[in-house]
Scaffold this motif. Sequence first.
Motif, PDB file in Angstrom:
ATOM      1  N   PHE A 513       1.123  -0.379  -0.177  1.00 57.79           N
ATOM      2  CA  PHE A 513      -0.225  -0.131  -0.039  1.00 57.79           C
ATOM      3  C   PHE A 513       1.210   1.433  -0.068  1.00 57.79           C
ATOM      4  CE2 PHE A 513      -3.064  -2.943   1.923  1.00 57.79           C
ATOM      5  CZ  PHE A 513      -4.396  -3.123   0.551  1.00 57.79           C
ATOM      6  N   LEU A 514       1.644   1.208   0.976  1.00 55.92           N
ATOM      7  CA  LEU A 514       3.033   2.283   0.993  1.00 55.92           C
ATOM      8  C   LEU A 514       3.266   2.153  -0.510  1.00 55.92           C
ATOM      9  CD1 LEU A 514       4.327   4.539   2.173  1.00 55.92           C
ATOM     10  CD2 LEU A 514       5.622   2.776   2.943  1.00 55.92           C
ATOM     11  N   LEU A 515       3.836   1.817  -1.454  1.00 56.18           N
ATOM     12  CA  LEU A 515       4.913   2.415  -2.243  1.00 56.18           C
ATOM     13  C   LEU A 515       3.730   2.197  -3.336  1.00 56.18           C
ATOM     14  CD1 LEU A 515       6.714  -1.385  -2.561  1.00 56.18           C
ATOM     15  CD2 LEU A 515       7.479   1.357  -2.340  1.00 56.18           C
ATOM     16  N   PHE A 516       2.463   1.880  -3.340  1.00 53.86           N
ATOM     17  CA  PHE A 516       1.292   2.145  -3.930  1.00 53.86           C
ATOM     18  C   PHE A 516       1.090   3.550  -4.274  1.00 53.86           C
ATOM     19  CE2 PHE A 516      -3.343   2.973  -5.101  1.00 53.86           C
ATOM     20  CZ  PHE A 516      -3.127   2.464  -6.285  1.00 53.86           C
ATOM     21  N   PHE A 517       0.824   4.185  -3.374  1.00 53.28           N
ATOM     22  CA  PHE A 517       0.760   5.239  -3.077  1.00 53.28           C
ATOM     23  C   PHE A 517       1.334   6.452  -3.149  1.00 53.28           C
ATOM     24  CE2 PHE A 517      -2.870   3.382  -0.406  1.00 53.28           C
ATOM     25  CZ  PHE A 517      -3.855   4.503  -1.207  1.00 53.28           C
ATOM     26  N   ILE A 518       2.208   6.180  -2.889  1.00 45.66           N
ATOM     27  CA  ILE A 518       3.314   6.725  -2.748  1.00 45.66           C
ATOM     28  C   ILE A 518       3.936   7.031  -4.799  1.00 45.66           C
ATOM     29  CG2 ILE A 518       6.366   6.850  -2.868  1.00 45.66           C
ATOM     30  CD1 ILE A 518       5.443   8.116  -0.594  1.00 45.66           C
TER      31      ILE A 518
END
Length: 728
Positions: A513-518
Amino acid sequence: MREFISAFYGNELAIGVQLGAWLFWTALGSALMPRIFSSPPSLSRFSILQFLLAFFFPLTLMAIRASKVFFHISPGEIPGLAEMAKVAFLTLCPLCIVSGFSYTTACQLISELKNHSPKTIGQVYVLEAIGAGLGGFVATLFFFPHLSSIHIVLLLSLINFISGICLWILDSRSEFRMPALILGLVGWLFLFRFSPSIEKTWDQWFWKDLKLLATKQTAYGNLAIVQTGEMLTVFENGLPLFTRPDPLTAESIVHYALLEHPNPEKILLVGGTLGGTIEQAFLHPSVHTIHAVELDPEAIGFVQKYIGTLDWPPHQVQIHFGDARKWIRNTQETFDVIILNMPTPYTAQLNRFYTVEFYQEVRKRLHPHGLFFFQVSSSENAIGKELSEFLSTLYTTLHQVFDEVILLPGDRCRFIASPRMGQLTSDPAILSKRIQERNLQTQYVQNYYIEFDLSKERREYLRSRIFLVPPERINRDFKPIAYLYDLLLWTTHYASFVKKIFIFLFKKKWIDFLLFFIGLLGIYYVFSKASHLPYSEIRLSVLTVGFTEISIELIWILLYQITFGTAYKALALLVAAYMAGLALGSRWGLRWASKNSKTFDRLIGIQCALGVYLMLTIGFLRIFHSNQMNRMLFPIGIGLGGFLGGAQFILANGFFLHKIPSVAKATGTLYGLDLIGAMLGTLFTTVAILPVLGILQTLSLLGILNFFAFLLLVALRLFTKNPSNLDG
């Protein structure tokens, strides 16, 4: 919001979808207004917008209530995500677009009055936040306890109508002002006078295939009693609570639990008190005391008018009102059998009765040889992958607290747990023998019924579909995994692509999720730079904070619901506390933005403070469990989040308006970005992030996203060719 929750059965997804639709249309309205109206703003235009708001308020309420009929949603049916989205986006479209138009128009008008002062947007934003905060407090203290939804909406309509008339009088010399005022007031009085009849007609329209006896709005939801033949069914927010008489359901809940105990004397019933469970429990000769806990005190009195006097033995039955978890935690009573008679955890609110934390509270209230019983929706002969994982999660969670756990098969899977090994049995012969020894006069739970229900083949099949899940899949208050599994089961009844999306999300971890939103923020940043949009870092900051702020609001509402059992009656108060914080933060930001110098540096500081606030909230929740939190902490926590969001938006606007002289363009751009971020936040947070990651990991994800935006602002400060451009 309360009306939409009631229309869609209290499901948290409904809150996210509704807010997402609201923010989408409002953002679109604020962005389109300067492009549609090229002429200078006027009071007459603003008055027309007020009249439209007055018209659309009652129309929107009517549309939400009528939507279940138009989309063929039957009473008791849980609609799919697609149906929720259709209703939300269609019913809220006119009202929210006009609301977005109104905000931008107000900014333009006040800008002209203030000689195009850059403080214009901030002042309108502060006034909007103050109005929303006051509205929430007034609604909580005066409207909701005394008025129906239609009366509240008509009052809001009247306020907007009077506002429009006042603006029209100031701007227009038309001779039709007074007739229009009289006509509008007469129409409003007509609607207000006959609103009970209108509301009754709406109810009868929805329940047209059933005999509706009565409805009642309480602090916990909307109650309805319908009659089918000799049976009465009580619905809350459209979902059935219980049917009376319904001996099959009452017998299967009570007797499987009490037959497991060799000598049950003292019983605790959690929920479903009026469904016949108390009468069934007293068929066991050893039972002498029953305690029952119900959430809504008004529901009992309301239902008793139609089911008649309850034939319960005097001095042997004690009914307690309030949150069952709080009562169990605070009581000193202990019991032989505790029966949880709640629906399957299809919402995060219900999920709190299926967590490790609740089971720990239950165990403390059991005698050493006592047992705990509940049942959830299942399948008698075919348990698929999703249902198997759901039941296994509940089984493993229960096993974290109780030494012995057994499952009994049926269309509702029965869970029975005991603090000690060797107390429970799934042998139908032993249970049948106890029926004979106690001389139970039952209609359904008899020897032949038990022998079939608990046949060896059925028990072995159920056992083969149950397994121990890993620790990260244990159901907890702050990580409602069982609720997520139930969402997966829910999607199997609707479009297959929705199910595939949930299964895909369920497999993802926090880092994904973090990589997706970043990545999303990075794409937006690169696109802004490529399009030569000025100050892309500030635009991204506003977008990120919009996403974060609505997520903070939703998380605090969910925390309140987990802690106290329901957020229905406190919803307006929590939103009011958030808006009060937003107003204070906006006022503070306006004061600093007016000084011009160091506005950008203060913006950097607020962006960092928001990330720190999120991390401190995680630490607070780790130290203080939900059982230890006071009610006053919630308005303080949500208000502080609102303060930081309000200050950030005003500082960003103050800086932007010194660089972009057009008030309409600056207003539409940043307000639109803020609302788009909030819209994405409602949809992603409620549908994906919270169910998969839980509250603590969601907060950490939001914190890192805000630190990412903070680093971009710092980079802009450090690497800009002319630093003085950031100080003016």
